[in-house]
Design a protein around this motif. Structure first.
Motif, PDB file in Angstrom:
ATOM      1  N   GLU A 163      74.666  38.762  -6.963  1.00  0.00           N
ATOM      2  CA  GLU A 163      75.575  39.306  -5.954  1.00  0.00           C
ATOM      3  C   GLU A 163      75.899  40.769  -6.249  1.00  0.00           C
ATOM      4  OE1 GLU A 163      77.968  40.287  -2.941  1.00  0.00           O
ATOM      5  OE2 GLU A 163      76.590  38.563  -3.045  1.00  0.00           O
ATOM      6  N   GLU A 164      75.924  41.147  -7.528  1.00  0.00           N
ATOM      7  CA  GLU A 164      76.158  42.555  -7.858  1.00  0.00           C
ATOM      8  C   GLU A 164      75.099  43.445  -7.217  1.00  0.00           C
ATOM      9  OE1 GLU A 164      75.877  45.534 -11.688  1.00  0.00           O
ATOM     10  OE2 GLU A 164      76.578  43.486 -12.059  1.00  0.00           O
ATOM     11  N   GLU A 186      76.827  51.323 -12.072  1.00  0.00           N
ATOM     12  CA  GLU A 186      77.238  51.632 -10.706  1.00  0.00           C
ATOM     13  C   GLU A 186      76.481  52.857 -10.195  1.00  0.00           C
ATOM     14  OE1 GLU A 186      79.123  50.010  -8.554  1.00  0.00           O
ATOM     15  OE2 GLU A 186      79.361  48.386 -10.015  1.00  0.00           O
ATOM     16  N   ASN A 195      68.517  43.206   1.320  1.00  0.00           N
ATOM     17  CA  ASN A 195      69.573  42.446   1.976  1.00  0.00           C
ATOM     18  C   ASN A 195      69.057  41.123   2.515  1.00  0.00           C
ATOM     19  OD1 ASN A 195      72.395  42.406   3.002  1.00  0.00           O
ATOM     20  ND2 ASN A 195      71.363  42.320   4.975  1.00  0.00           N
ATOM     21  N   LEU A 218      73.326  42.780  -4.493  1.00  0.00           N
ATOM     22  CA  LEU A 218      73.475  42.761  -3.040  1.00  0.00           C
ATOM     23  C   LEU A 218      74.665  43.620  -2.609  1.00  0.00           C
ATOM     24  CD1 LEU A 218      72.779  38.970  -2.400  1.00  0.00           C
ATOM     25  CD2 LEU A 218      71.162  40.876  -2.309  1.00  0.00           C
ATOM     26  N   ARG A 219      75.750  43.565  -3.385  1.00  0.00           N
ATOM     27  CA  ARG A 219      76.903  44.409  -3.061  1.00  0.00           C
ATOM     28  C   ARG A 219      76.561  45.883  -3.124  1.00  0.00           C
ATOM     29  NH1 ARG A 219      79.725  47.550  -6.394  1.00  0.00           N
ATOM     30  NH2 ARG A 219      79.273  46.307  -8.241  1.00  0.00           N
ATOM     31  N   LYS A 220      75.919  46.285  -4.210  1.00  0.00           N
ATOM     32  CA  LYS A 220      75.583  47.709  -4.372  1.00  0.00           C
ATOM     33  C   LYS A 220      74.581  48.153  -3.317  1.00  0.00           C
ATOM     34  CE  LYS A 220      74.711  47.197  -8.847  1.00  0.00           C
ATOM     35  NZ  LYS A 220      74.408  47.497 -10.270  1.00  0.00           N
ATOM     36  N   ASN A 221      73.677  47.263  -2.929  1.00  0.00           N
ATOM     37  CA  ASN A 221      72.732  47.601  -1.865  1.00  0.00           C
ATOM     38  C   ASN A 221      73.463  47.831  -0.540  1.00  0.00           C
ATOM     39  OD1 ASN A 221      69.917  47.746  -0.756  1.00  0.00           O
ATOM     40  ND2 ASN A 221      70.654  45.978   0.405  1.00  0.00           N
ATOM     41  N   ARG A 222      74.441  46.974  -0.248  1.00  0.00           N
ATOM     42  CA  ARG A 222      75.206  47.156   0.992  1.00  0.00           C
ATOM     43  C   ARG A 222      75.975  48.473   0.974  1.00  0.00           C
ATOM     44  NH1 ARG A 222      76.254  41.553   0.045  1.00  0.00           N
ATOM     45  NH2 ARG A 222      78.277  42.073  -0.899  1.00  0.00           N
ATOM     46  N   GLU A 223      76.446  48.855  -0.194  1.00  0.00           N
ATOM     47  CA  GLU A 223      77.263  50.063  -0.303  1.00  0.00           C
ATOM     48  C   GLU A 223      76.447  51.356  -0.233  1.00  0.00           C
ATOM     49  OE1 GLU A 223      80.722  48.012  -3.144  1.00  0.00           O
ATOM     50  OE2 GLU A 223      79.271  49.427  -4.001  1.00  0.00           O
ATOM     51  N   THR A 273      69.112  38.054  -0.425  1.00  0.00           N
ATOM     52  CA  THR A 273      70.094  37.033  -0.074  1.00  0.00           C
ATOM     53  C   THR A 273      69.448  35.649  -0.050  1.00  0.00           C
ATOM     54  OG1 THR A 273      71.365  38.637   1.225  1.00  0.00           O
ATOM     55  CG2 THR A 273      71.742  36.299   1.679  1.00  0.00           C
TER      56      THR A 273
END
Length: 425
Positions: free
Chosen positions: A311-312, A223, A301, A314-319, A305
């Motif tokens: 997906e992990e 993380e 992103n 992509l999620r961390k990139n969004r955050e 995508t």
């Protein structure tokens, strides 16, 4: 007597066949941005000999025998520097196992291609901040220095200093202890191991050391906000590296990891995505450089995508993307030292200049963004031989038809590139 005649004949033939000393190069610049000052000069000519700039002065008579390069219709700048690249690697994809599937030789050959497109894009120097296949970057740097393959001047890390299973490991493919040994050259569980791995990498050709102080966006099971290497481990690395005159940078997204790294004495921070006000103030107080890759969040992103990246990731990139850009804007406001750093390899090599527009969008002037990739970048690396159009620096130049101070995106379309006085294109 015949023996001495033969020696004399060989010497004579050698003298005849030996190449003459390289002629100087005389570059006529229309507008000159030198990478160090805010002044844009006109009517300047740059004399280069033996790869280095020997004079920058108002145009006059060219040196006898000089090759004349007429860029009087162009804006001339120093060759650009990217402080965060991964040339000696396969590049990001949806296939987690790709780095392990490629042999060290294949990885080096891919790196040679990456080096060429990077040079063609006007980036004549890079700081290459790690590869899964340890020391492949050293081999690529050496091949470029020998002239075996074309590419930018490289300063390389050799491998990542990371905890077991940390952000510098190839997680999620096989159990980490089954990874090839050259993919774990910098794995360290204690301060003593971190110091020993640092010495090993420096002994085997690393120019600086890259540490992993927090988890990563593009590493399974880690993380970005979580600290990894401890302050004691980071300090052990810094102690060994600084004693040998080498710099240390820290991959650090999370605020606590950034603070650990700064307290440990690292020279620069990569990413700084989740830096809070205290971390930024510490960077300013300690003179710690920030190398923030604020372009590639959009690439991850979009392309990630479409291509089905985990997906992990992509999620961390969004955050982290928007938070990082806000931190960048605040760092500019505070006057923190910032170098141009893109994480090339996450996106295709050669597109490095796309970040300039983002740096301007998030608070820099065009001149500040250019200096971040020229004079300021050389300062961050501790180099005085690249990054500026000034006597003593390498004759690394780029030329663009349009004015980058009016439209910074013209740097995405470099017209001419020169390295060491030799025109690349």
């Amino acid at each position: 007597m015949r023996h001495f005649q033969r020696i004399a004949l060989i010497a004579a033939l050698a003298a005849v066949s030996a190449p003459a000393s390289a002629a100087s190069v005389y570059v006529k610049a229309g507008r000159l941005i030198d990478g160090l000052t805010d002044t844009v000069r006109t009517g300047q000519c740059i004399t280069i000999a033996d790869e280095h700039i020997v004079a920058v002065a108002p145009c006059g008579k060219a040196p006898d025998g000089a090759q004349i390069v007429d860029w009087s219709a162009y804006t001339v700048l120093p060759g650009l520097i990217d402080l965060h690249t991964h040339l000696a690697d396969l590049g990001q994809s949806a296939d987690l196992a790709a780095p392990m599937k490629a042999s060290p030789a294949e990885t080096a050959l891919v790196g040679a291609r990456n080096a060429r497109v990077t040079l063609d894009a006007g980036f004549t120097s890079v700081r290459d901040v790690g590869t899964y296949r340890g020391l492949t970057d050293v081999a690529l740097r050496n091949a470029i220095d020998r002239g075996d393959v074309p590419g930018p001047r490289m300063w390389v890390a050799g491998a990542y200093i990371t905890i077991p299973g940390g952000g510098g490991e190839l997680n999620g493919v096989v159990p980490n202890d089954q990874l090839p040994p050259d993919m774990r050259l910098g794995v360290a569980a204690t301060p003593e191991e971190a110091a020993a791995k640092t010495a090993f990498l420096l002994d085997h050709g690393a120019d600086f050391i890259k540490t992993i102080a927090t988890g990563a966006v593009l590493a399974i099971g880690t993380e970005p906000g979580a600290p990894e290497l401890t302050e004691d481990q980071l300090r052990a690395v810094v102690t060994v590296a600084h004693a040998r005159g080498k710099r240390v940078t820290a991959h650090a997204h999370g605020a606590e990891g950034i603070k650990n790294a700064i307290r440990a004495g690292v020279d620069s921070i990569e990413h700084a995505s989740l830096a809070d006000e205290e971390a930024l103030q510490m960077a300013k107080a300690h003179g710690t450089w920030l190398a923030m890759d604020i372009y590639n969040g959009d690439y991850i992103n979009d392309i990630g995508t479409k291509e089905g990246w985990p997906e992990e990731y992509l999620r961390k990139n969004r955050e982290t993307t928007d938070t990082q850009r806000a931190a960048f804007r605040r760092a500019v406001e505070l006057g923190i030292k910032i170098g141009f750093a893109t994480d090339a390899g996450v996106y295709p090599h050669g597109l490095n200049a796309r970040q300039f527009a983002y740096m301007v969008r998030y608070g820099m002037t065009p001149m500040q963004a250019i200096q971040a990739a020229t004079g300021r970048a050389s300062e961050e690396m501790g180099r005085s031989d690249v990054g500026a159009v000034a006597p003593g620096r390498y004759g690394d130049l780029i030329a663009v038809k349009a004015d980058p101070l009016t439209d910074i995106r013209v740097l995405e379309r470099i017209d001419h590139v020169m390295k060491g006085g030799t025109i690349i294109r």
